[in-house]
Design a protein around this motif. Structure first.
Motif, PDB file in Angstrom:
ATOM      1  N   UNK A  45       0.841  -1.201   0.000  1.00 23.33           N
ATOM      2  CA  UNK A  45       0.000   0.000   0.000  1.00 23.33           C
ATOM      3  C   UNK A  45       0.876   1.252   0.000  1.00 23.33           C
ATOM      4  N   UNK A  46       0.636   2.092  -1.014  1.00 24.81           N
ATOM      5  CA  UNK A  46       1.508   3.243  -1.239  1.00 24.81           C
ATOM      6  C   UNK A  46       0.669   4.472  -1.589  1.00 24.81           C
ATOM      7  N   UNK A  47       1.263   5.636  -1.484  1.00 25.45           N
ATOM      8  CA  UNK A  47       0.640   6.885  -1.923  1.00 25.45           C
ATOM      9  C   UNK A  47       1.755   7.803  -2.399  1.00 25.45           C
ATOM     10  N   UNK A  48       1.424   8.955  -2.932  1.00 21.46           N
ATOM     11  CA  UNK A  48       2.431   9.799  -3.587  1.00 21.46           C
ATOM     12  C   UNK A  48       3.256  10.540  -2.552  1.00 21.46           C
ATOM     13  N   UNK A  49       4.282   9.858  -2.093  1.00 15.37           N
ATOM     14  CA  UNK A  49       5.158  10.391  -1.058  1.00 15.37           C
ATOM     15  C   UNK A  49       6.587  10.025  -1.415  1.00 15.37           C
ATOM     16  N   UNK A  50       7.519  10.809  -0.944  1.00 18.06           N
ATOM     17  CA  UNK A  50       8.927  10.501  -1.173  1.00 18.06           C
ATOM     18  C   UNK A  50       9.725  10.985   0.020  1.00 18.06           C
ATOM     19  N   UNK A  72       0.121   8.497  -9.321  1.00 13.04           N
ATOM     20  CA  UNK A  72       1.517   8.070  -9.184  1.00 13.04           C
ATOM     21  C   UNK A  72       2.473   8.905 -10.033  1.00 13.04           C
ATOM     22  N   UNK A  73       1.948   9.897 -10.747  1.00 12.86           N
ATOM     23  CA  UNK A  73       2.793  10.699 -11.640  1.00 12.86           C
ATOM     24  C   UNK A  73       3.946  11.339 -10.864  1.00 12.86           C
ATOM     25  N   UNK A  74       5.149  11.101 -11.344  1.00 10.69           N
ATOM     26  CA  UNK A  74       6.325  11.679 -10.714  1.00 10.69           C
ATOM     27  C   UNK A  74       6.811  10.952  -9.481  1.00 10.69           C
ATOM     28  N   UNK A  75       6.102   9.923  -9.080  1.00  8.74           N
ATOM     29  CA  UNK A  75       6.524   9.169  -7.906  1.00  8.74           C
ATOM     30  C   UNK A  75       7.545   8.115  -8.293  1.00  8.74           C
ATOM     31  N   UNK A  76       8.454   7.807  -7.360  1.00 12.12           N
ATOM     32  CA  UNK A  76       9.515   6.832  -7.653  1.00 12.12           C
ATOM     33  C   UNK A  76       8.970   5.487  -8.076  1.00 12.12           C
ATOM     34  N   UNK A  77       7.755   5.172  -7.669  1.00  7.05           N
ATOM     35  CA  UNK A  77       7.170   3.864  -7.963  1.00  7.05           C
ATOM     36  C   UNK A  77       7.124   3.602  -9.465  1.00  7.05           C
ATOM     37  N   UNK A  78       7.041   4.677 -10.252  1.00  8.80           N
ATOM     38  CA  UNK A  78       6.972   4.527 -11.711  1.00  8.80           C
ATOM     39  C   UNK A  78       8.276   4.014 -12.314  1.00  8.80           C
ATOM     40  N   UNK A  79       9.366   4.148 -11.573  1.00  9.80           N
ATOM     41  CA  UNK A  79      10.662   3.696 -12.088  1.00  9.80           C
ATOM     42  C   UNK A  79      10.788   2.175 -12.116  1.00  9.80           C
ATOM     43  N   UNK A  80       9.826   1.475 -11.503  1.00  9.73           N
ATOM     44  CA  UNK A  80       9.927   0.020 -11.350  1.00  9.73           C
ATOM     45  C   UNK A  80       8.683  -0.680 -11.905  1.00  9.73           C
ATOM     46  N   UNK A  81       8.078  -0.106 -12.952  1.00 11.06           N
ATOM     47  CA  UNK A  81       6.796  -0.578 -13.464  1.00 11.06           C
ATOM     48  C   UNK A  81       6.799  -2.049 -13.859  1.00 11.06           C
ATOM     49  N   UNK A 137       5.913  -5.039 -10.835  1.00  9.56           N
ATOM     50  CA  UNK A 137       4.693  -5.234 -10.044  1.00  9.56           C
ATOM     51  C   UNK A 137       3.457  -5.025 -10.900  1.00  9.56           C
ATOM     52  N   UNK A 138       2.309  -5.401 -10.343  1.00 11.22           N
ATOM     53  CA  UNK A 138       1.006  -5.084 -10.908  1.00 11.22           C
ATOM     54  C   UNK A 138       0.440  -3.893 -10.161  1.00 11.22           C
ATOM     55  N   UNK A 139       0.018  -2.868 -10.892  1.00  9.67           N
ATOM     56  CA  UNK A 139      -0.490  -1.649 -10.267  1.00  9.67           C
ATOM     57  C   UNK A 139      -2.008  -1.680 -10.179  1.00  9.67           C
ATOM     58  N   UNK A 140      -2.524  -1.335  -9.004  1.00  8.43           N
ATOM     59  CA  UNK A 140      -3.959  -1.135  -8.826  1.00  8.43           C
ATOM     60  C   UNK A 140      -4.153   0.251  -8.230  1.00  8.43           C
ATOM     61  N   UNK A 141      -4.738   1.158  -9.010  1.00  6.93           N
ATOM     62  CA  UNK A 141      -4.895   2.546  -8.581  1.00  6.93           C
ATOM     63  C   UNK A 141      -6.238   2.763  -7.896  1.00  6.93           C
TER      64      UNK A 141
END
Length: 229
Positions: free
Chosen positions: A8-13, A52-61, A64-68
Motif C-alpha cells: 500500500x503506497x501513496x504519492x510520497x517521497x 503516481x505521476x512523478x513518484x519513484x514507484x513509476x521507475x519500477x513498473x 509489479x502489478x499496479x492497482x490505482x
C-alpha cells in the motif's frame, strides 16, 4: 506456496515525517523489498492511493502489478485492498501479505516464512515479520507471556498485536473479514480477534523486518546498513 504481496503506497517521497530515523527513505524501502523477492515465488501488487505521476514507484513498473485507487486515507486504502484481493487468483495454500510502505526486510524472510508454514501446516493465523521493540520497554508488557514456536532455523513467539503489515493464509483472510474490515485501530482489532476467534500473532526472534519508526526499530540488526545496501 506463493506469497501475494499487497504493497500500500501513496504519492510520497523522502522521509515523510519527523518520526523517522534520519536515514529513512520510502524508495529505499521499496528497493529493499524488490531485492528480497527477486527470483522468488511472489506476486507483488502495488495499491496506489492517488496519482503516481512523478513518484519513484513509476521507475519500477515492470516489477509489479499496479492497482490505482483514490480514497485518501490509510484505513480506506486498507478496505480497498481487501476488496482487490478478492479479485485475485489465490490458491488455498497461498499466503497474503498486507504491507505498508515504510518497512525494511532481511534477505531471507521468504525462506523463513515458507519454513514456518511447512513446519506448522495447520493452525497458523497472523504472522508479523517485525519484532516490535515496544514489547521490551513499555510497562504494559511487563507481564507479557508468549507461547514459543520453533522451526529448524528460528524461534517465533505469540504477541498480542501487530501493525497493519502482516501475513495470513487464505482461509484467515476469508474467515476474519468481518473483524478485519470492521473499523480502524490495529491493536484493538487484534485483541478482539484473539478474544472472539482465538487468533494469535506470531513474530520472529530474531526479526525479519522492521517498521521504520524512530525508537521502535526491531532490535539486534543495523537497519541503516540494510537501508543503504
Amino acid at each position: 506456496m506463493k506469497i501475494h504481496i499487497l504493497y500500500r503506497h501513496y504519492n510520497v517521497k523522502g522521509s515523510g515525517n519527523t518520526l523517522r530515523p534520519s536515514w529513512f527513505d520510502y524508495e529505499k524501502c521499496f528497493v529493499n523489498l524488490l531485492n528480497t523477492i527477486e527470483g522468488k515465488n511472489v506476486d507483488l501488487h502495488v495499491i496506489m492511493d492517488g496519482d503516481s505521476t512523478g513518484n519513484f514507484i513509476e521507475n519500477y513498473k515492470n516489477k509489479y502489478t499496479l492497482h490505482s485507487i483514490n480514497v485518501g486515507g490509510d484505513y480506506n486504502s486498507y478496505l480497498e485492498t481487501y476488496e482487490y484481493i478478492k479479485t485475485l487468483n489465490i490458491d488455498d495454500n497461498d499466503l497474503i501479505y498486507f504491507l505498508e510502505n515504510d518497512y525494511l526486510h532481511t534477505d531471507n524472510w521468504i525462506e523463513e516464512i515458507v519454513t514456518l508454514f511447512q513446519t506448522y501446516p495447520q493452525g497458523l493465523n497472523y504472522i508479523s515479520l517485525y519484532d516490535h521493540n515496544d514489547k521490551y520497554f513499555l510497562s504494559m508488557y511487563n507481564n507479557l507471556v508468549s507461547k514459543i514456536f520453533i522451526t529448524e532455523t528460528r524461534h517465533w513467539r505469540t504477541t498480542p498485536s501487530t501493525c497493519g503489515s502482516y501475513i495470513i493464509p487464505k482461509n484467515i483472510f476469508i474467515e476474519d473479514e468481518d473483524i478485519n474490515t470492521g473499523g480502524p485501530g490495529d491493536h484493538d482489532k487484534f485483541l478482539h480477534l484473539n478474544s472472539t476467534k482465538n487468533r494469535f500473532v506470531l513474530t520472529p526472534i530474531p526479526r525479519l523486518s522492521t517498521h521504520c519508526m524512530e525508537g521502535l526499530l526491531s532490535s539486534t540488526i543495523n537497519w541503516k546498513q540494510i537501508n543503504n545496501k
